[in-house]
Design an enzyme around this catalytic site. Structure first.
Site, short mmCIF file in Angstrom:
data_model
loop_
_atom_site.label_atom_id
_atom_site.label_comp_id
_atom_site.label_asym_id
_atom_site.label_seq_id
_atom_site.Cartn_x
_atom_site.Cartn_y
_atom_site.Cartn_z
N GLU A 33 -10.25 6.98 4.35
CA GLU A 33 -9.22 6.92 5.58
C GLU A 33 -9.11 7.38 7.02
OE1 GLU A 33 -5.44 5.57 3.40
OE2 GLU A 33 -6.35 6.16 1.21
N ASP A 83 0.68 -1.06 0.21
CA ASP A 83 -0.57 0.51 -0.12
C ASP A 83 0.80 0.98 -0.04
OD1 ASP A 83 -2.18 1.79 -0.22
OD2 ASP A 83 -3.35 1.04 1.50
C1 BGC Z 1 -5.05 3.15 0.31
C2 BGC Z 1 -5.45 2.00 -0.02
C3 BGC Z 1 -5.52 2.74 -1.41
C4 BGC Z 1 -3.38 3.44 -1.88
C5 BGC Z 1 -4.13 3.96 -4.06
C6 BGC Z 1 -3.89 4.42 -0.27
O1 BGC Z 1 -3.59 4.98 1.16
O2 BGC Z 1 -4.78 3.03 1.97
O3 BGC Z 1 -6.35 0.95 -0.18
O4 BGC Z 1 -5.78 1.64 -3.11
O5 BGC Z 1 -4.32 4.56 -1.21
O6 BGC Z 1 -4.92 5.42 -3.58
#
Ligand code: BGC
Length: 627
Positions: A481, A284
């Site tokens: 998030e 990630d």
């Molecule tokens: C998130 C992921 C996401 C990635 C790309 C990260 O901050 O946890 O779920 O796919 O960013 O945008």
């Protein structure tokens, strides 16, 4: 030494014998191999660098868009990257680039896309067939942008509503998540076992336990025993793997204090070994950063744990040199590198990327069906089915179409708020301008109830004489998030979250799940109308269940609408009785704010936090047609 786990024969999705891939790997230099394992963010990498560093994949972070973010802008961008990746000379091999986006509820980065309800609403539908259809529409709208990979589905099992990503989870119940997992993968990848011609690469995320962290802290620690980890959090991955999901993303969280990004047991032994996952594992966003102070050691730890591709948005050059140093020192065996590259190339081969024409020339690019009425009808059906009726005093619902209705509340005419996070911007948007196409909840009501009036200011002077009822649309504003967490502000490591969050301190959404504290004006609006004897139908827009005891008791009817996406008209379809309520709670509904001791280790939600409505709750209006 890291054991190189060969995927089990028969692991769905990728073919293990691939002459083209084996031949390519045999010809590749170490630089070419490491480049293939590297995924920068589009803002930080040019097409020329894609070629010079042999980059295997590029991504868009949430809200990172080319040009005016129309499908044609995306196709043009991807075409340039693709062309660079396909130039062949003595220093560079032609290997098509794989571009990744977060199409987690429709292709939300692109203007005019069809935006589906976020997963929590889809969980309320209990409709796996519709999930597969949603996957198919999403993959068409991803392909329309010249993109071939979506970081979806999220298979998190959210155990605490304080988690800012609760809305990305279908349910707190692993059986509901597992029941959708294979169908969403099939829909996205266009195949029963692997990928069909209209498919994109799906990505099950976040491996593993992302929804189980203590107190619902994003990127926190999941403190459960292995049996519970398997039963609650690993279980939904099995059907996804059986359906041939081609990629898996590692979680930024930890399991019992150990970071998932360095967890060899979970990645290499369980996922790839025991479960036979044959695709590739992607890290990630900056997920390797916290593993060690020395970045090259962090890269080695993650590679040895079994991560194959590295989402290193800005620091990709340091990653490349760091991993190279570690391989040269023998800290990462070349067999592990070959295994990673082989997996990446087999996935590219499985979706036919080597044989697809350049993005400009693909039939699916710039598809006129992007954002079409037909696609939006699928989303509207999902909105109808996801609504959960929590209260209906004296059968006030359904409303009569010719009733005099006051429509008010902060979220009544706001397509941005309906869509929530990961729409247009990483953190989502408010207002109607950026969400092109679709309908706000008000716009849907206006279509069917000609005597309805919108009064965005709350209707303070409305009287019973003028109105038969009020529809008050309240709830959360968009977030994504950790910025959606309910907790005290906390320092974060630079780079641990995307830049839009700002450096240093993470400002969470609030420190309580109680809506009357988070947004007291909502209760004020409901109370003012109820005090004038106007029956209030409350529609809650939220990414999670909130403590709404006061709002509930003042309302005649109460509907949990989750984050319905662009097709707000689906709400009017049900409120005015065109069809019956269908949704059932995908999570239990709290009567009060959970305490820290409530992060359930044994998996039974609500054993300590009191549930106002249990999982599965949902009223019906009676004798209406099913939607
Ligand atoms: C998130 C992921 C996401 C990635 C790309 C990260 O901050 O946890 O779920 O796919 O960013 O945008």
């Amino acid at each position: 030494m890291t054991a190189t786990v060969r995927p089990k024969a028969g692991a769905a999705g990728v073919s293990q014998t691939n002459v083209r891939v084996d031949a390519l790997v045999a010809r590749m230099t170490l630089d070419q191999k490491i480049g293939q394992m590297t995924q920068p963010e589009r803002i930080h990498v040019s097409p020329a660098e894609v070629k010079a560093f042999h980059i295997g994949s590029v991504l868009s972070g949430g809200g990172s868009c080319p040009g005016r973010s129309r499908p044609a802008d995306w196709v043009a961008m991807n075409d340039a990257y693709w062309a660079a990746s396909m130039e062949e000379d003595e220093d560079h091999l032609a290997i098509p680039l794989l571009y990744g986006v977060d199409a987690i509820h429709g292709n939300g980065n692109v203007r005019g896309a069809t935006i589906f309800p976020h997963n929590i609403g889809l969980g309320a539908m209990r409709d796996p067939d519709l999930i597969e259809r949603i996957g198919r529409v999403t993959s068409r709208e991803v392909l329309a942008a010249g993109v071939e990979w979506t970081f979806a589905p999220t298979l998190a099992v959210s155990r605490d509503a304080r988690w800012g990503r609760t809305y990305e989870s279908y349910s707190e119940d692993p059986r509901i998540v597992a029941g959708y997992a294979s169908r969403i993968v099939r829909g996205l990848q266009d195949g029963r076992m692997g990928v069909g011609p209209n498919g994109v690469v799906a990505c099950a995320k976040h491996w593993v336990g992302d929804g189980g962290t203590e107190a619902g802290v994003d990127q926190g620690d999941t403190v459960v025993g292995e049996e519970d980890l398997r039963r609650l959090h690993i279980a939904p991955y099995r059907p996804a793997l059986e359906a041939g999901v081609l990629t898996v993303m590692v979680s930024l969280s930890s399991w019992k204090g150990a970071k998932c990004h360095a967890h060899r047991y979970l990645i290499q032994d369980v996922l790839k070994g025991e479960m036979g996952f044959g695709g590739f594992v992607v890290s990630d966003w900056n997920g390797i950063d916290p593993l060690a102070d020395d970045y090259s050691k962090a890269a080695a730890m993650a590679a040895n744990a079994g991560i194959d591709m590295f989402m290193v948005p800005e620091t990709w050059k340091s990653f490349i040199s760091g991993l190279r140093t570690q391989v040269e020192r023998g800290a990462v065996p070349i067999e592990r590198i070959d295994d990673a590259v082989g997996r990446i190339l087999r996935v590219k081969s499985a979706i036919g990327l080597f044989d697809r024409p350049r993005p400009w020339a693909r039939r699916a690019s710039n598809d006129v069906e992007f954002g079409s009425a037909e696609h939006r009808e699928v989303a509207r059906e999902a909105v109808r089915k996801s609504l959960v009726l929590l209260k209906n005093r004296r059968g006030i619902l359904p409303l009569q179409r010719d009733a005099r209705i006051l429509v008010t509340g902060r979220n009544a005419h706001d397509r941005g708020r309906q869509c929530g996070g990961f729409t247009v911007e990483w953190q989502g948007v408010s207002g109607n301008d950026a969400i092109e196409g679709g309908t706000s909840i008000w716009e849907g009501i206006r279509e069917v109830a000609p005597r309805a009036v919108l009064c965005e200011k709350g209707g303070a002077d409305a009287t019973r004489e003028h109105f038969d009822a009020a529809i008050v649309v309240i709830g959360e504003k968009p977030y994504a998030e950790g910025l959606g967490d309910i907790r005290e502000p906390a320092p974060v490591r630079a780079g641990a979250i995307q830049p839009a969050a700002g450096p240093g301190v993470l400002e969470p959404y609030g420190d309580t799940l109680e809506l009357a504290t988070l947004h007291p004006e909502d209760l004020g609006t409901i109370r003012a109308l109820a005090a004038r004897d106007i029956p209030v139908v409350t529609v809650l827009i939220s990414g999670r269940p909130l403590v709404v005891n006061a709002e509930l008791s003042e309302s005649s009817a109460f509907v949990a609408a989750w984050l319905p996406g662009s097709e707000g008209a689906g709400v009017a379809d049900v409120l005015f009785g065109d069809c019956e309520f269908h949704g059932r709670l995908p999570v239990s509904w709290p009567a009060d704010m959970p305490g820290d001791g409530d992060s359930r280790s044994n998996g039974t939600r609500g054993t300590r936090a009191r549930a106002l409505f249990p999982l599965g709750y949902g009223l019906r209006m009676g004798s209406l047609r099913r939607c």
